[in-house]
Design an enzyme around this catalytic site. Structure first.
Site, mmCIF file in Angstrom:
data_model
loop_
_atom_site.group_PDB
_atom_site.id
_atom_site.type_symbol
_atom_site.label_atom_id
_atom_site.label_comp_id
_atom_site.label_asym_id
_atom_site.label_seq_id
_atom_site.Cartn_x
_atom_site.Cartn_y
_atom_site.Cartn_z
ATOM 1 C CG ASP A 116 -2.127 0.948 0.961
ATOM 2 O OD1 ASP A 116 -2.024 1.822 0.080
ATOM 3 O OD2 ASP A 116 -3.153 0.816 1.649
HETATM 4 C C1 BGC Z 1 -4.884 3.370 0.095
HETATM 5 C C2 BGC Z 1 -4.913 2.437 -1.094
HETATM 6 C C3 BGC Z 1 -4.709 3.206 -2.360
HETATM 7 C C4 BGC Z 1 -3.385 3.944 -2.270
HETATM 8 C C5 BGC Z 1 -3.049 4.757 -3.487
HETATM 9 C C6 BGC Z 1 -3.670 4.255 0.085
HETATM 10 O O1 BGC Z 1 -3.865 5.269 0.996
HETATM 11 O O2 BGC Z 1 -4.950 2.638 1.287
HETATM 12 O O3 BGC Z 1 -6.121 1.732 -1.120
HETATM 13 O O4 BGC Z 1 -4.772 2.361 -3.460
HETATM 14 O O5 BGC Z 1 -3.432 4.828 -1.164
HETATM 15 O O6 BGC Z 1 -3.853 5.861 -3.580
#
Ligand code: BGC
Length: 737
Positions: A268
């Protein structure tokens, strides 16, 4: 002369052909499509320098990885996900890039998709999203999310597929296939145990192996083994004391070894924390380090990422082996061959009429009619003179905000617009009633309006109307349905409970349409005749809602999670702070396998609305379920047939659910569990005979002692149901050795 010309032509052709042969001969295997992919991968790997291999394992910008420019291996471009293709970002900041060609079709949130109980629609949703991603030159969509709904407070439940592992496993597979058909990778997230947003960046989840396997992992496993997903995103939290994005148990042992995942494990954004662990514990691609997703970040830090210079240094010093790096690069190259280096992938299309059609159909099929006394709904045009529409959610743009799933929709038909289009502006009067302030990721921006004046104005509008339609619920502001934190309580915010009570006092003919991705407390529910769950419905929200409210479309959605009467009735909260939200360091899933309806049923705690509940404007009569045999061997398919009739006076659809109970288990088991479902469309008066095949392997439980799935020879009751609390028939079968 003629002869000579022929000779010259022949000579020229021979020369040209031999050049072509030459050209073919010099084409390296990694570029030559006639070679099997695995050979192309090995060839590319052998040609890459150590530095190039390092570079391909981490980000070069907020949403891209660099490929290998020298070899012509293209960049990898990603986008959130999961409800549409997100806007473009600046190279190295969380600011929107300000492009004018990146507004999208917003599809309904995944809770709504789950509520359709329609696998075919899930495929169409995935395909429409994949087409859009492809058109926007994305190689990966960061979604779908399949974390289990454990508490109604979790800020991100709206992005997930509810509380039941069978429902989410079954719905996620066609979504992935639909996306990937376009040569765009789905990225199933967040692996694993990210079931709350509060303290998500560090909390260590303590959960039994049984609950892990029976409740929290099945949707990921189905995504890998049935959906053949090409990438998986790790979660922020910890499991067994180690961050999940580089967690040996989760990634090396379970995902890659046990399930045979051959794709890319992505962090993530900002969930990597250590070079050694990242190198050894199965992480392949590092993104967003030094951010917590959507907020802070060190600028242009890419070379300092855990899998960048520090990894290179350790390989050079011999502290980490190059083989660890090669393994990551192989997986990343495999992903490239499936996406950007697949010359045959379609070009995609964007904001096509068919995409809006998918968005509208999902919305219409996902809306849940929860309560309908005295036939409050449907409200055909012309029944009432004056319709009062009240509530901020009737006009708020709800595809915006909420965190990384935010969208910039090209069109978003608000509920108010939908109602006006349906009933005529001259018959509709609007009053806001309450105001929530502006959406924000990490702070609450208060509303500038005076709450009492808003309430009084709404009450006077309601008083003089023939019917009131209240559109409230939650929104995408911080501490509502929003990434990064949880809700503070199960109650509606912004004085809505008081407002609803006041409206009901002056006009009994009030229907409530809740827009949310979560269960909310409803102290006023007994006084309300008509109640709908309207989710976040995306571009076609208003049209879909108006179609269902007016009866043009017969509602057929079913709740993908239970609505408890009060927070303490929910399994996670029953055990107090240790279980939710934890002590800041650890969190103990003391509810174990009894999540959602499994908890309510085992403990005899009646929910306000049960899992699988959803009414229709017509009625369905179920015949008796009949199994094709009495006795089955372990692993057999069990064919159940029954008739179902539409006995009302409207065409409609019913999501038939089959739950299974083991009679004499040697371990604690839920009262019953969902093991099959099917959405059946029936014209009024129509009867169909339905066959549903149950996979008896799915009746097994996870044996923690021997670490394997066990299906005990025993009697099993098969319940045919319209909802988890509305059983329409049953039959008992026996599984013998
Ligand atoms: C989220 C993800 C997301 C990523 C990119 C993170 O804060 O948990 O689900 O895909 O950011 O934006």
């Amino acid at each position: 002369m003629f002869m000579n010309l022929k000779l010259i032509v022949l000579f020229a052709m021979t020369i040209a052909n031999s050049f072509r042969i030459c050209a073919q001969e010099v084409l390296p295997a990694y570029l030559d499509e006639s070679f099997p992919t695995e050979e192309r991968i090995e060839n590319a790997l052998s040609l890459m320098t150590l530095e190039e291999k390092i570079a391909i394992c981490h980000a070069q910008s907020k949403f891209s990885a660099p490929g290998c420019p020298r070899l012509g291996i293209p960049e990898l471009w990603m986008s959130d996900g999961p409800h549409g293709v997100r806007v473009e970002f600046k190279w190295d900041s969380w600011e929107h890039a300000g492009w004018t060609n990146d507004s999208c079709t917003a599809f309904p949130a995944l809770t709504c998709l789950a509520a359709t109980f329609n696998t075919e629609l899930s495929y169409r949703y995935g395909n429409a999203l994949g087409e859009g991603a492809r058109f926007r030159k994305k190689d990966m969509i960061l979604g779908p999310g399949v974390n289990i709904y454990r508490t109604p407070l979790s800020g991100r439940n709206f992005e997930y597929m509810g509380e039941d592992p069978y429902l989410s496993s079954t719905m996620v597979v066609p979504y992935i296939k639909g996306v990937q058909k376009n040569g765009v990778s789905a990225c199933v997230k967040h692996f694993a145990l990210n079931n709350q947003e509060k303290w998500r960046n560090d909390i260590n989840v303590v959960v039994s192996d049984r609950a892990l396997n029976e409740i929290y992992l099945p949707a990921f496993k189905a995504a890998v083994q049935e959906g053949n997903v090409w990438s998986v995103m790790g979660s922020y939290n910890k499991f067994k004391g180690t961050y999940c994005s580089h967690n040996d148990t989760l990634i090396n042992q379970i995902l890659k070894n046990e399930w045979g995942f051959d794709g890319v494990m992505v962090t993530d954004w900002g969930s990597a924390h250590d070079t050694d662990e990242a190198a050894r514990n199965g992480l392949d691609l590092e993104m967003g380090t030094w951010t917590n997703g959507l907020t802070w970040g060190i600028s242009s830090a890419y070379n300092d990422y855990y899998l960048a210079q520090p990894f290179l240094d350790k390989i050079r010093k011999g502290e980490l082996s190059e083989a660890l790096l090669d393994e990551k690069v192989r997986r990343i190259l495999r992903l490239y061959y499936r996406t950007g280096m697949n010359r045959n992938r379609p070009y995609g299309r964007f904001k096509a009429p068919e995409h809006y059609e998918v968005a509208r159909t999902v919305a219409e099929e996902g809306i849940v009619l929860m309560k309908n006394e005295n036939h409050f709904f449907p409200i055909p045009a012309g029944r009432y003179g004056k319709i009062a529409v009240i509530g901020e959610n009737a006009v708020k743009r709800l595809s915006e905000g909420g965190g990384s799933s935010e969208l910039k929709p090209h069109i978003e038909i608000s509920p108010l617009q939908g109602i006006v289009n349906k009933y005529g502006a001259e018959n509709v009067v609007y009053s806001m009633g309450y105001a929530s302030g502006a959406p924000s990721y990490n702070e609450i921006l208060p509303s500038p309006y005076d709450a009492d004046s808003l309430l009084n104005a709404a009450v006077s509008v309601a008083k003089s109307a023939d019917v009131v339609l209240y559109f409230g619920g939650l929104n995408k502001n911080n501490s509502e349905d929003c990434e990064g934190d949880d809700r503070k309580s199960m109650n509606l915010s912004f004085g809505q409970d008081k407002l609803i009570e006041e409206l009901l006092k002056v006009n009994k003919n009030t229907g409530i349409i809740l827009i949310s991705g979560n269960a909310v407390a409803m102290p006023w529910v007994d006084k309300v005749q008509g109640l709908m769950q309207g989710w976040y419905l995306g571009s076609m929200a208003g049209e879909a809602l108006a179609n269902v409210i007016s009866g043009g479309v017969n509602p057929s959605g079913k709740l993908p999670f239970s609505f408890p009467k009060k927070l303490e009735d929910n399994s996670a909260h029953y055990f107090g702070e240790k279980s939710y939200p934890g002590d800041g360091i650890n969190q103990y899933y003391l509810d174990d396998i009894l999540v959602g309806y499994r908890w309510h049923e085992k403990k005899n705690i009646l929910p306000l609305f049960a899992f699988g509940h959803g009414l229709s404007y017509t009625t369905f009569k179920y015949g008796k379920p009949v199994a094709d045999k009495k006795d089955y061997h372990v692993g057999d398919k069990i064919n159940v047939s029954f008739t179902i009739s539409n006995t009302g006076d409207m065409d409609g659809a019913e999501a038939v659910q089959i739950y299974v109970e083991q009679k004499n288990p040697s371990v604690l088991r839920p009262v019953k569990e969902l093991k099959a479902f099917k959405k059946i469309f029936l014209k009024r008066g129509e009867t169909q005979t339905i066959n549903m095949a149950l996979d008896s392997n799915k009746f097994a439980f996870y044996d923690e002692v021997n670490k394997k799935w066990v299906l005990e020879p025993d009697k099993y009751v098969i319940y045919l149901a319209s909802a988890s609390d509305d059983i329409r028939g049953k039959t008992t079968i026996e599984i013998i050795k």
